[in-house]
Design a protein around this motif. Structure first.
Motif, PDB file in Angstrom:
ATOM      1  N   ARG A  62       0.843  -1.202   0.000  1.00 16.12           N
ATOM      2  CA  ARG A  62       0.000   0.000   0.000  1.00 16.12           C
ATOM      3  C   ARG A  62       0.883   1.260   0.000  1.00 16.12           C
ATOM      4  N   TYR A  63       0.567   2.180  -0.936  1.00 15.62           N
ATOM      5  CA  TYR A  63       1.333   3.419  -1.087  1.00 15.62           C
ATOM      6  C   TYR A  63       0.359   4.601  -1.080  1.00 15.62           C
ATOM      7  N   SER A  64       0.747   5.679  -0.387  1.00 13.90           N
ATOM      8  CA  SER A  64      -0.052   6.914  -0.375  1.00 13.90           C
ATOM      9  C   SER A  64       0.616   7.910  -1.308  1.00 13.90           C
ATOM     10  N   ALA A  65      -0.071   8.274  -2.394  1.00 16.11           N
ATOM     11  CA  ALA A  65       0.491   9.162  -3.410  1.00 16.11           C
ATOM     12  C   ALA A  65      -0.314  10.454  -3.477  1.00 16.11           C
ATOM     13  N   VAL A  66       0.298  11.468  -4.100  1.00 13.83           N
ATOM     14  CA  VAL A  66      -0.351  12.768  -4.289  1.00 13.83           C
ATOM     15  C   VAL A  66      -0.265  13.127  -5.766  1.00 13.83           C
ATOM     16  N   LEU A  67      -1.417  13.385  -6.369  1.00 11.10           N
ATOM     17  CA  LEU A  67      -1.502  13.748  -7.786  1.00 11.10           C
ATOM     18  C   LEU A  67      -1.782  15.240  -7.877  1.00 11.10           C
ATOM     19  N   LEU A  68      -0.842  16.002  -8.455  1.00  8.16           N
ATOM     20  CA  LEU A  68      -0.947  17.458  -8.546  1.00  8.16           C
ATOM     21  C   LEU A  68      -1.243  17.886  -9.977  1.00  8.16           C
ATOM     22  N   ASN A  69      -2.286  18.667 -10.144  1.00 12.57           N
ATOM     23  CA  ASN A  69      -2.617  19.283 -11.429  1.00 12.57           C
ATOM     24  C   ASN A  69      -2.101  20.717 -11.406  1.00 12.57           C
ATOM     25  N   GLY A  70      -0.949  20.952 -12.052  1.00 15.35           N
ATOM     26  CA  GLY A  70      -0.347  22.286 -12.047  1.00 15.35           C
ATOM     27  C   GLY A  70      -0.768  23.147 -13.205  1.00 15.35           C
ATOM     28  N   THR A  71      -1.765  22.686 -13.983  1.00 14.22           N
ATOM     29  CA  THR A  71      -2.215  23.461 -15.128  1.00 14.22           C
ATOM     30  C   THR A  71      -3.317  24.443 -14.711  1.00 14.22           C
ATOM     31  N   SER A  72      -3.806  25.197 -15.671  1.00 15.57           N
ATOM     32  CA  SER A  72      -4.819  26.217 -15.397  1.00 15.57           C
ATOM     33  C   SER A  72      -6.235  25.715 -15.645  1.00 15.57           C
ATOM     34  N   GLU A  73      -6.387  24.412 -15.897  1.00 16.17           N
ATOM     35  CA  GLU A  73      -7.721  23.867 -16.132  1.00 16.17           C
ATOM     36  C   GLU A  73      -7.866  22.505 -15.447  1.00 16.17           C
ATOM     37  N   ALA A  74      -9.108  22.163 -15.106  1.00 14.02           N
ATOM     38  CA  ALA A  74      -9.379  20.872 -14.466  1.00 14.02           C
ATOM     39  C   ALA A  74      -9.102  19.737 -15.441  1.00 14.02           C
ATOM     40  N   LYS A  75      -8.596  18.626 -14.916  1.00 11.23           N
ATOM     41  CA  LYS A  75      -8.275  17.484 -15.768  1.00 11.23           C
ATOM     42  C   LYS A  75      -8.703  16.183 -15.119  1.00 11.23           C
ATOM     43  N   VAL A  76      -9.076  15.229 -15.971  1.00 14.06           N
ATOM     44  CA  VAL A  76      -9.389  13.873 -15.518  1.00 14.06           C
ATOM     45  C   VAL A  76      -8.194  12.995 -15.853  1.00 14.06           C
ATOM     46  N   TYR A  77      -7.583  12.406 -14.813  1.00  5.89           N
ATOM     47  CA  TYR A  77      -6.400  11.571 -14.990  1.00  5.89           C
ATOM     48  C   TYR A  77      -6.801  10.102 -14.920  1.00  5.89           C
ATOM     49  N   GLU A  78      -6.411   9.338 -15.942  1.00  5.83           N
ATOM     50  CA  GLU A  78      -6.629   7.888 -15.943  1.00  5.83           C
ATOM     51  C   GLU A  78      -5.453   7.212 -15.251  1.00  5.83           C
ATOM     52  N   LEU A  79      -5.750   6.328 -14.303  1.00  4.68           N
ATOM     53  CA  LEU A  79      -4.714   5.685 -13.485  1.00  4.68           C
ATOM     54  C   LEU A  79      -4.450   4.269 -13.995  1.00  4.68           C
ATOM     55  N   GLN A  80      -3.176   3.970 -14.218  1.00  2.00           N
ATOM     56  CA  GLN A  80      -2.785   2.645 -14.695  1.00  2.00           C
ATOM     57  C   GLN A  80      -1.462   2.246 -14.061  1.00  2.00           C
ATOM     58  N   ALA A  81      -1.162   0.932 -14.090  1.00  3.30           N
ATOM     59  CA  ALA A  81       0.106   0.418 -13.555  1.00  3.30           C
ATOM     60  C   ALA A  81       0.587  -0.711 -14.443  1.00  3.30           C
ATOM     61  N   LYS A  82       1.877  -0.769 -14.678  1.00  2.00           N
ATOM     62  CA  LYS A  82       2.488  -1.866 -15.428  1.00  2.00           C
ATOM     63  C   LYS A  82       2.919  -2.919 -14.424  1.00  2.00           C
ATOM     64  N   LEU A  83       2.206  -4.055 -14.413  1.00  2.00           N
ATOM     65  CA  LEU A  83       2.343  -5.050 -13.348  1.00  2.00           C
ATOM     66  C   LEU A  83       3.058  -6.300 -13.821  1.00  2.00           C
ATOM     67  N   PRO A  84       3.723  -7.000 -12.894  1.00  2.00           N
ATOM     68  CA  PRO A  84       4.213  -8.347 -13.220  1.00  2.00           C
ATOM     69  C   PRO A  84       3.020  -9.267 -13.502  1.00  2.00           C
TER      70      PRO A  84
END
Length: 286
Positions: A62-84
């Motif tokens: 388990r990892y606690s991460a922070v996703l920062l949107n530094g742009t001037s508009e709202a964005k939807v980020y798709e989350l993915q992971a490259k797994l074994p």
């Protein structure tokens, strides 16, 4: 009592009102903290203060991460992971499982990343890149999962069936399978049985010196049922055990009376009937 009751009720109403205001403020503060404004000039990023986690295959990384949107508009980020191969990932925000997250302009969102290893994965350090992708923006977070070795053992039969029939006074050979279903080798595995009273159980082999991960070994259990055992169902529990792991298999054995015993029983009954008939013929006339 008629004076105190209205006063008590009045303070009770005031307390409930203050508690409701406090609860509303707490919920509002929680929602505000979900997406907190970033510092002016900060660029978009996907970071975690803890990128290396060590756990066993049966546990969750388990990892606690922070996703920062530094742009001037709202964005939807798709989350993915490259797994074994065989691994699984789960993303959570505000306690809910998600596959994407909406982050307002100039704000950041907390994201929990949960990784689960395949049970038979080899102990090692795995590098797992996690990405948050939106239109014109791709952020990457590199995580490390250090997989510890684990012990596990399974005891069953080749077909999975755990029942059979046996005739009283005879011996039954039962085929068992011992399997190492974890990632570390098993040493000095002993086979024992808890059987009904006066029953005898022997194993071939009775001890396994070493069983490597994901390997199996066939074992024969010879079950001797005493003479004159009453017909019915009996349970024998087989156990495979060493210092690190234990497995049990409850085997139900249905005992049947032998054909010879049945004929002997019928002969005794016929003799008894014949004796009664003889006595009636001899003494009944007197």
């Amino acid at each position: 009592m008629s004076v105190l009751y209205p006063i008590t009720k009045k303070y009770h109403v005031q307390f409930c009102g203050l508690f409701a205001i406090f609860l509303t403020g707490l919920l509002a503060a929680t929602n505000l903290s979900a997406q907190t404004p970033a510092k002016p000039g900060e660029k978009s990023s996907f970071k975690s203060s803890l990128v290396n986690v060590e756990a066993a295959a049966s546990e969750t990384f388990r990892y606690s991460a922070v996703l920062l949107n530094g742009t001037s508009e709202a964005k939807v980020y798709e989350l993915q992971a490259k797994l074994p191969e065989g691994w699984a990932v789960t993303f959570r925000t505000l306690g809910s499982q998600v596959t994407s997250v909406n982050v307002e302009a100039g704000k950041f969102q907390e994201v929990t990343v949960e990784l689960n290893a395949r049970p038979e994965s080899k102990p090692s350090k795995y590098n797992i890149p996690v990405t948050a992708t939106s239109a014109g923006d791709r952020l990457e977070l590199n995580l490390e999962a250090v997989l510890r070795g684990s012990y596990g053992i399974e005891l069953t039969t080749p077909t999975g069936r755990l029942s059979d029939d046996v005739t009283e006074g005879s011996m039954k050979e039962i085929h068992l399978v011992v399997r190492n279903n974890a990632t570390l080798p098993l040493e000095n595995v002993e086979l024992t049985a808890q059987a009904p009273s006066h029953w005898d159980v022997t194993f071939e082999p009775s001890k396994i010196d070493r069983l490597d991960p994901l390997k199996t070994l066939d074992v024969k259990a010879k079950l001797k049922v005493p003479d004159k055992t009453i017909a019915g169902d009996y349970v024998t529990t087989f156990t495979a055990k060493n210092a690190n792991a234990t497995a049990n298999a409850a085997f139900r054995m249905t005992v049947k009376t032998s054909v010879l015993s049945g004929w002997i029983g019928m002969l005794v009954i016929l003799l008894a009937i014949g004796l009664v008939y003889y006595l009636i013929r001899k003494y009944g006339r007197r």
